[in-house]
Design an enzyme around this catalytic site. Structure first.
Site, mmCIF file in Angstrom:
data_model
loop_
_atom_site.group_PDB
_atom_site.id
_atom_site.type_symbol
_atom_site.label_atom_id
_atom_site.label_comp_id
_atom_site.label_asym_id
_atom_site.label_seq_id
_atom_site.Cartn_x
_atom_site.Cartn_y
_atom_site.Cartn_z
ATOM 1 N N CYS A 1 -18.125 -34.814 -52.160
ATOM 2 C CA CYS A 1 -19.344 -34.902 -51.322
ATOM 3 C C CYS A 1 -18.303 -34.905 -49.972
ATOM 4 O O CYS A 1 -18.847 -33.633 -49.465
ATOM 5 C CB CYS A 1 -20.439 -35.031 -51.615
ATOM 6 N N HIS B 1 -25.559 -38.936 -50.422
ATOM 7 C CA HIS B 1 -24.421 -37.507 -50.744
ATOM 8 C C HIS B 1 -24.638 -36.729 -49.398
ATOM 9 O O HIS B 1 -25.286 -36.630 -48.811
ATOM 10 C CB HIS B 1 -25.284 -36.867 -52.133
ATOM 11 N N HIS C 1 -22.001 -27.895 -52.500
ATOM 12 C CA HIS C 1 -21.916 -29.276 -53.002
ATOM 13 C C HIS C 1 -20.764 -29.791 -53.571
ATOM 14 O O HIS C 1 -20.616 -28.704 -54.707
ATOM 15 C CB HIS C 1 -23.034 -30.731 -52.655
#
Length: 158
Positions: free
Chosen positions: A72, A122, A134
Site C-alpha cells: 500500500c 493502510h 490502493h
C-alpha cells in the site's frame, strides 16, 4: 498560466507601481507562470493519482515499491515520487509527513489513511466519489475500491 492576484484599487489608479512598492504595502502582482500554492499542490496530486491508476492490476507484494509490484505505502510512495514529491516509506510515516485535512476538504490525489486507534495500518490515494486506488493485501493487486470504513484520516502532500 497566470496567477490572479489582487492589487488595491488605490495603487492601480496611481499608474505603474514597482514590485517593491507593492511588497512594502502588502500588495501583490500578476506573475505569468506563477501558480497559487493550492493549485500547484493539486497538480502533483493529480499526477500521483494518474500514476497510481496506471498501475491497475499490478500484484501486491509486501515491501514492494514498484514499478511492477507494490504494497500500500509502496504505491503511494512510487506515485508521488514519479509526480515529483518525496514521501517516507510506511503508511504511518506518510501520515506524519502530510498536512492533515478534514474529510470535507479532501480532494482527488489526497492520501487516505486507515487507522485503528492512533496506529495507521493502510494508505491509498483518494480518487473521488468515496473511492481510493490502493494495493490492499497478499493475493490482491492495485485496484480502485470504495472506502469501506469511517476510521480514516486524510492527508495532503505538501
Amino acid at each position: 498560466m497566470t496567477a490572479q492576484i489582487h492589487v488595491p484599487s488605490l495603487l492601480s489608479r496611481a499608474g505603474a507601481v514597482s514590485a517593491l512598492t507593492l511588497a512594502a504595502v502588502g500588495g501583490t502582482l500578476l506573475a505569468p507562470g506563477a501558480a497559487p500554492e493550492a493549485e500547484a499542490a493539486t497538480s502533483y496530486a493529480s499526477r500521483a493519482l494518474g500514476i497510481a491508476a496506471s498501475k491497475k492490476g499490478s500484484p501486491y507484494k509486501y515491501g514492494a515499491t514498484g514499478p511492477s509490484r507494490f504494497d500500500c505505502s509502496g504505491l503511494t510512495l512510487y506515485s508521488y515520487k514519479r509526480a515529483g514529491k518525496t514521501l517516507p516509506r510506511t503508511a504511518h510515516q506518510q501520515y506524519n509527513k502530510t498536512r492533515h485535512i478534514a474529510a470535507s476538504s479532501r480532494a482527488q490525489g489526497d492520501l487516505v489513511f486507515f487507522h485503528s486507534g492512533g496506529y495507521v495500518y493502510h494508505v491509498g490515494i483518494y480518487a473521488g466519489n468515496g473511492k481510493i486506488w490502493h494495493s490492499p493485501k497478499t493475493g490482491s493487486w492495485v485496484k480502485l475500491d470504495r472506502i469501506w470504513t469511517s476510521k480514516v484520516w486524510y492527508g495532503r502532500v505538501a
